[in-house]
Design a protein around this motif. Sequence first.
Motif, PDB file in Angstrom:
ATOM      1  N   PHE A 109     -19.767  16.009  27.618  1.00 23.24           N
ATOM      2  CA  PHE A 109     -19.482  17.190  28.427  1.00 23.24           C
ATOM      3  C   PHE A 109     -20.755  17.958  28.779  1.00 23.24           C
ATOM      4  CE2 PHE A 109     -15.809  16.255  25.856  1.00 23.24           C
ATOM      5  CZ  PHE A 109     -14.745  16.394  26.730  1.00 23.24           C
ATOM      6  N   GLY A 110     -21.903  17.465  28.330  1.00 25.54           N
ATOM      7  CA  GLY A 110     -23.142  18.202  28.514  1.00 25.54           C
ATOM      8  C   GLY A 110     -23.669  18.696  27.179  1.00 25.54           C
ATOM      9  N   PRO A 111     -24.778  19.423  27.183  1.00 24.12           N
ATOM     10  CA  PRO A 111     -25.362  19.885  25.921  1.00 24.12           C
ATOM     11  C   PRO A 111     -24.568  21.033  25.317  1.00 24.12           C
ATOM     12  CG  PRO A 111     -26.581  20.795  27.771  1.00 24.12           C
ATOM     13  CD  PRO A 111     -25.557  19.856  28.352  1.00 24.12           C
ATOM     14  N   THR A 112     -24.588  21.109  24.018  1.00 28.66           N
ATOM     15  CA  THR A 112     -23.995  22.248  23.315  1.00 28.66           C
ATOM     16  C   THR A 112     -24.730  22.449  21.998  1.00 28.66           C
ATOM     17  OG1 THR A 112     -21.916  23.271  22.649  1.00 28.66           O
ATOM     18  CG2 THR A 112     -22.250  20.983  22.007  1.00 28.66           C
ATOM     19  N   GLU A 113     -24.496  23.614  21.394  1.00 30.83           N
ATOM     20  CA  GLU A 113     -25.171  23.948  20.148  1.00 30.83           C
ATOM     21  C   GLU A 113     -24.190  23.926  18.986  1.00 30.83           C
ATOM     22  OE1 GLU A 113     -28.852  26.813  21.473  1.00 30.83           O
ATOM     23  OE2 GLU A 113     -26.904  27.764  21.171  1.00 30.83           O
ATOM     24  N   VAL A 114     -24.699  23.497  17.828  1.00 26.03           N
ATOM     25  CA  VAL A 114     -23.896  23.423  16.606  1.00 26.03           C
ATOM     26  C   VAL A 114     -24.615  24.216  15.518  1.00 26.03           C
ATOM     27  CG1 VAL A 114     -22.903  21.906  14.862  1.00 26.03           C
ATOM     28  CG2 VAL A 114     -23.039  21.150  17.240  1.00 26.03           C
ATOM     29  N   GLY A 129     -26.447  13.974  13.744  1.00 19.79           N
ATOM     30  CA  GLY A 129     -25.300  14.123  14.633  1.00 19.79           C
ATOM     31  C   GLY A 129     -24.087  13.372  14.117  1.00 19.79           C
ATOM     32  N   GLY A 130     -23.146  13.067  15.038  1.00 18.18           N
ATOM     33  CA  GLY A 130     -21.905  12.402  14.674  1.00 18.18           C
ATOM     34  C   GLY A 130     -20.705  13.276  14.978  1.00 18.18           C
ATOM     35  N   ALA A 131     -19.558  12.901  14.457  1.00 19.65           N
ATOM     36  CA  ALA A 131     -18.327  13.658  14.685  1.00 19.65           C
ATOM     37  C   ALA A 131     -18.388  14.974  13.924  1.00 19.65           C
ATOM     38  CB  ALA A 131     -17.122  12.842  14.240  1.00 19.65           C
ATOM     39  N   VAL A 132     -18.066  16.076  14.600  1.00 14.38           N
ATOM     40  CA  VAL A 132     -18.133  17.396  13.965  1.00 14.38           C
ATOM     41  C   VAL A 132     -16.839  18.161  14.248  1.00 14.38           C
ATOM     42  CG1 VAL A 132     -20.640  17.612  14.040  1.00 14.38           C
ATOM     43  CG2 VAL A 132     -19.292  18.354  16.008  1.00 14.38           C
ATOM     44  N   THR A 133     -16.493  19.034  13.309  1.00 11.34           N
ATOM     45  CA  THR A 133     -15.336  19.915  13.457  1.00 11.34           C
ATOM     46  C   THR A 133     -15.731  21.291  12.972  1.00 11.34           C
ATOM     47  OG1 THR A 133     -13.808  18.090  13.033  1.00 11.34           O
ATOM     48  CG2 THR A 133     -12.925  20.309  12.830  1.00 11.34           C
ATOM     49  N   GLY A 134     -15.276  22.306  13.672  1.00 12.53           N
ATOM     50  CA  GLY A 134     -15.595  23.670  13.268  1.00 12.53           C
ATOM     51  C   GLY A 134     -14.860  24.671  14.138  1.00 12.53           C
ATOM     52  N   ARG A 135     -15.391  25.881  14.150  1.00 14.40           N
ATOM     53  CA  ARG A 135     -14.770  26.947  14.942  1.00 14.40           C
ATOM     54  C   ARG A 135     -15.768  27.420  15.983  1.00 14.40           C
ATOM     55  NH1 ARG A 135      -9.979  29.395  14.312  1.00 14.40           N
ATOM     56  NH2 ARG A 135      -9.677  28.466  12.251  1.00 14.40           N
ATOM     57  N   ILE A 136     -15.275  27.706  17.179  1.00 16.33           N
ATOM     58  CA  ILE A 136     -16.138  28.104  18.287  1.00 16.33           C
ATOM     59  C   ILE A 136     -16.525  29.566  18.119  1.00 16.33           C
ATOM     60  CG2 ILE A 136     -16.350  28.277  20.787  1.00 16.33           C
ATOM     61  CD1 ILE A 136     -14.100  26.148  20.943  1.00 16.33           C
ATOM     62  N   ALA A 137     -17.813  29.816  18.038  1.00 11.43           N
ATOM     63  CA  ALA A 137     -18.333  31.172  17.853  1.00 11.43           C
ATOM     64  C   ALA A 137     -19.118  31.591  19.093  1.00 11.43           C
ATOM     65  CB  ALA A 137     -19.241  31.236  16.626  1.00 11.43           C
ATOM     66  N   PRO A 138     -19.076  32.865  19.459  1.00 10.27           N
ATOM     67  CA  PRO A 138     -19.856  33.321  20.623  1.00 10.27           C
ATOM     68  C   PRO A 138     -21.347  33.315  20.333  1.00 10.27           C
ATOM     69  CG  PRO A 138     -18.840  35.188  19.514  1.00 10.27           C
ATOM     70  CD  PRO A 138     -18.325  33.954  18.831  1.00 10.27           C
ATOM     71  N   GLY A 139     -22.131  33.205  21.410  1.00  7.31           N
ATOM     72  CA  GLY A 139     -23.583  33.290  21.279  1.00  7.31           C
ATOM     73  C   GLY A 139     -24.272  32.022  21.727  1.00  7.31           C
ATOM     74  N   GLY A 140     -25.588  32.079  21.725  1.00  8.07           N
ATOM     75  CA  GLY A 140     -26.379  30.916  22.076  1.00  8.07           C
ATOM     76  C   GLY A 140     -26.665  30.798  23.562  1.00  8.07           C
ATOM     77  N   ARG A 141     -27.383  29.760  23.917  1.00 10.07           N
ATOM     78  CA  ARG A 141     -27.813  29.557  25.300  1.00 10.07           C
ATOM     79  C   ARG A 141     -26.650  29.296  26.238  1.00 10.07           C
ATOM     80  NH1 ARG A 141     -32.115  24.882  24.920  1.00 10.07           N
ATOM     81  NH2 ARG A 141     -30.743  24.272  23.202  1.00 10.07           N
TER      82      ARG A 141
END
Length: 200
Positions: A109-114, A129-141
């Motif tokens: 989908f394009g670049p993203t930050e983790v 890297g690899g498969a990741v799971t978490g919660r979407i937080a505001p902020g970053g580029r």
Amino acid sequence: MTLRDLPIIPTVLVLAAAATMVALGFWQLGRMDEKADLIARYEAALTTSDPLTFPRNPEGMEDGAYDPDTLFRVAAFDCAEVTEATSISGKSERGQSGYAHIATCQTGFGPTEVKLGYSRNPNTPEWGGGAVTGRIAPGGRFGARLQLDEPVAGLEPLAKPDPKDLPNNHLAYAGQWFFFALTALVIYWFALKSRVRRRD
């Protein structure tokens, strides 16, 4: 002082400016209610458990953009390649100050930050890297980052994303606009009185 003592053009300008400031004050009050509704919606998102695919690339948005309605939702994706690693100031789940470690991933989908986790050391650990799971937080580029549920090896959990951390200062802004309008009218009133006294 009578209506004849009022200079037409300055009076119109001052009244128009004051009216604009009052309108901005009421607009800020409306924004306050909108922000409160938004925070309530984000708090409801904290109760969701079905993961979204993140980052999403809504129609009309460039690669790396995100849908703001996904904030604070659980999400998962595959970090195909880590292109950058950095650290910023952050807090641990226990409230300690230190560093939040962040990796930039390439995805379909394009670049993203983790957000990988927390430590007192500014050096970000190696992560492939690899498969990741978490919660979407505001902020970053890109306007949002995925904060991992489980930090990578060697790091501690970060403070969990909280919608209550989003600022809702619109009541203060509204008060400022109302104060500016009142101040402008008071100053103009005293200026008119001084003008009349000098003329008399």
